[in-house]
Design an enzyme around this catalytic site. Structure first.
Site, mmCIF file in Angstrom:
data_model
loop_
_atom_site.group_PDB
_atom_site.id
_atom_site.type_symbol
_atom_site.label_atom_id
_atom_site.label_comp_id
_atom_site.label_asym_id
_atom_site.label_seq_id
_atom_site.Cartn_x
_atom_site.Cartn_y
_atom_site.Cartn_z
ATOM 1 N N ASP A 1 0.846 -1.192 0.000
ATOM 2 C CA ASP A 1 0.000 0.000 0.000
ATOM 3 C C ASP A 1 0.879 1.239 0.000
ATOM 4 O O ASP A 1 1.906 1.269 0.671
ATOM 5 C CB ASP A 1 -0.895 -0.003 1.250
ATOM 6 C CG ASP A 1 -1.851 1.188 1.244
ATOM 7 O OD1 ASP A 1 -2.447 1.465 0.191
ATOM 8 O OD2 ASP A 1 -1.994 1.835 2.297
ATOM 9 N N CYS B 1 -11.920 -3.573 15.216
ATOM 10 C CA CYS B 1 -13.134 -4.071 14.575
ATOM 11 C C CYS B 1 -13.998 -4.780 15.615
ATOM 12 O O CYS B 1 -13.529 -5.150 16.687
ATOM 13 C CB CYS B 1 -12.727 -5.036 13.469
ATOM 14 S SG CYS B 1 -14.116 -5.849 12.668
ATOM 15 N N CYS C 1 -12.261 -10.241 9.256
ATOM 16 C CA CYS C 1 -13.627 -10.778 9.190
ATOM 17 C C CYS C 1 -14.424 -10.219 8.016
ATOM 18 O O CYS C 1 -15.506 -10.713 7.722
ATOM 19 C CB CYS C 1 -14.364 -10.507 10.507
ATOM 20 S SG CYS C 1 -14.786 -8.776 10.720
ATOM 21 N N GLU D 1 -1.629 -1.465 -5.878
ATOM 22 C CA GLU D 1 -2.854 -0.846 -6.377
ATOM 23 C C GLU D 1 -2.542 -0.100 -7.661
ATOM 24 O O GLU D 1 -1.418 0.281 -7.927
ATOM 25 C CB GLU D 1 -3.454 0.082 -5.325
ATOM 26 C CG GLU D 1 -2.466 1.064 -4.790
ATOM 27 C CD GLU D 1 -3.061 1.990 -3.751
ATOM 28 O OE1 GLU D 1 -4.279 2.172 -3.738
ATOM 29 O OE2 GLU D 1 -2.280 2.539 -2.968
ATOM 30 N N CYS E 1 -14.916 -7.684 15.524
ATOM 31 C CA CYS E 1 -14.410 -9.047 15.723
ATOM 32 C C CYS E 1 -13.263 -9.077 16.732
ATOM 33 O O CYS E 1 -12.728 -10.136 17.045
ATOM 34 C CB CYS E 1 -13.971 -9.673 14.403
ATOM 35 S SG CYS E 1 -12.422 -9.017 13.737
ATOM 36 N N ASP F 1 -2.836 1.426 7.595
ATOM 37 C CA ASP F 1 -2.139 1.140 6.332
ATOM 38 C C ASP F 1 -1.857 -0.349 6.136
ATOM 39 O O ASP F 1 -1.958 -0.872 5.026
ATOM 40 C CB ASP F 1 -0.827 1.934 6.251
ATOM 41 C CG ASP F 1 -1.084 3.441 6.134
ATOM 42 O OD1 ASP F 1 -2.195 3.819 5.694
ATOM 43 O OD2 ASP F 1 -0.177 4.224 6.477
ATOM 44 N N CYS G 1 -12.359 -4.662 7.309
ATOM 45 C CA CYS G 1 -11.543 -5.488 8.199
ATOM 46 C C CYS G 1 -10.962 -6.655 7.396
ATOM 47 O O CYS G 1 -11.702 -7.421 6.785
ATOM 48 C CB CYS G 1 -12.388 -6.033 9.358
ATOM 49 S SG CYS G 1 -11.484 -7.244 10.362
HETATM 50 ZN ZN LIG Z 1 -13.134 -7.707 11.892
#
Ligand SMILES: [Zn+2]
Length: 394
Positions: free
Chosen positions: A185, A342, A326, A270, A344, A351, A323
């Site tokens: 990235d 997150c 998940c 990218e 989860c 980044d 995320c």
């Molecule tokens: Zn997650």
């Protein structure tokens, strides 16, 4: 595979004079031939080819006005005619615009020598019309037993001399395959962030160099166009700082790309064009667009040498807000938020999470094809459009 090896060299006064004269003759011949070809087409709809311009060159040397062309080595002059031929071939194939005249100030100063115009013996390079070998700084060795087929001498706008030797390099070949893959990235705080969690910073001195460059550019801008010597001096200073910044940057990018290609079978990045669409001032990356394209092209040609794959994914999906563990998508993720947790339970570095999503998107694209194989990277890379990010199985 043929590969160019570029080195700095320090000419003696006599060599510098000879080379400057040769650069001038190369430019003159190129411009004369371009004028002749243009005129023949405009007035008589005639196409003048390389052989015809070569005959013209012989005739020019016999005139009093252009007799000085005969004093330079004839090979770089012939090569200039070949380069013009290539420029016309690109033009006729609609790959490039109409060839342009070379300007004394703005065009790159260079001369190309083929085997009949240089001697390479015991690591010493002597050019035609010279008695002494060039004093080359061998910053890295040539491949063992390599012998250059073409030698290009050039001088940049900062006044530095370089020689580029085109050699067969037997050390370049596919590396042993590996399962490793990495996503890259273009980070906000760091030059690059890898899906492994590693962050790569800008080269040292980058900030200081940029400040100096900006100061020198302001200084140059204040000089009126008529100010002759002072202006030329200011311009040279800007060119010198520019060259240093570019050199340091290239050096860093060379090291990173070599490592990424050696360690990974697949490298996912990218797509720049899409990145440009996302640009909104606030989203200024640590890597400039110029550095990013340099990074990408280095990565792609090295991948080709070593049998690796580079995949460029379009970044239509919100890679920062997703995320990577998940697959849950966050509503909002303001730019100042560098880490987030997150639902989860995973805490993400912004980044690194984005780099992981880029990797996952690339691997999904790769798996959709006919399996992951080396050598799938084409010059220009592979572009894949992903609307929906792939989700990892829990
Ligand atoms: Zn997650």
């Amino acid at each position: 595979m043929k590969r160019a090896f570029k080195y700095r060299f320090y000419p003696t006064d006599a060599q510098a004079a000879e080379l400057s004269r040769t650069f001038g003759c190369v430019r003159k011949v190129y411009n004369l031939a371009l004028a002749a070809r243009t005129e023949a087409w405009a007035l008589r709809q005639e196409r003048v080819n390389y052989n015809a311009t070569s005959a013209m060159l012989t005739a020019w040397k016999k005139t009093e006005e252009l007799a000085y062309l005969g004093e330079a080595s004839s090979v770089p002059l012939q090569q200039a005619l070949r380069h013009l031929q290539t420029a016309f071939t690109h033009f006729f194939a609609r790959r490039a615009g109409y060839p342009r005249f070379k300007s004394r100030k703005k065009s790159r100063k260079s001369a190309e020598y083929t085997t009949s115009a240089f001697r390479f013996r015991a690591g010493e390079l002597t050019l035609a019309k010279m008695t002494e070998p060039l004093e080359i700084v061998w910053s890295r060795p040539l491949p063992k037993g390599a012998s250059p087929s073409t030698v290009t001498v050039s001088q940049d706008s900062a006044g530095r001399w370089h020689v580029s030797l085109l050699c067969e390099d037997p050390t370049v070949g596919p590396l042993a395959p590996t399962d490793a893959a990495v996503g890259v990235d273009a980070g906000l705080d760091h030059l690059l962030t890898l899906s492994t969690g590693e962050k790569i910073s800008n080269p040292r001195h980058e900030r200081r160099d940029r400040t100096r460059l900006a100061r020198a550019q302001r200084h140059l801008a204040r000089k009126a166009p008529g100010e002759g010597a002072n202006r030329a001096k200011a311009r040279r200073k800007v060119a010198r700082i520019h060259a240093r910044v570019a050199d340091r940057r290239r050096d860093t990018l060379h090291k990173i790309t070599t490592r990424l290609v050696r360690e990974n079978q697949t490298i996912v990045i990218e797509d720049l064009t899409v990145r440009n669409l996302l640009k909104n001032g606030k989203l200024a990356r640590a890597i400039s667009d110029a550095a990013w394209s340099e990074f990408r092209s280095l990565l792609e040609y090295k991948a080709q040498w070593y049998g690796r794959e580079v995949i460029a994914v379009d970044r239509w999906f919100p890679s920062s807000k997703l995320c990577s563990v998940c697959g849950t998508l966050r509503d909002k993720l303001p730019l100042h938020v560098r880490t987030w947790t997150c639902d989860c339970g995973t805490t993400h570095d912004r980044d690194v999470n984005a780099a992981r999503n880029i990797l996952a998107a690339g691997l999904a694209v790769s798996a959709c094809g006919a399996g992951v194989r080396p050598q799938r990277s084409t010059p220009g890379g592979q572009s894949a459009t992903k609307q929906e990010p792939p989700r990892r199985e829990p």
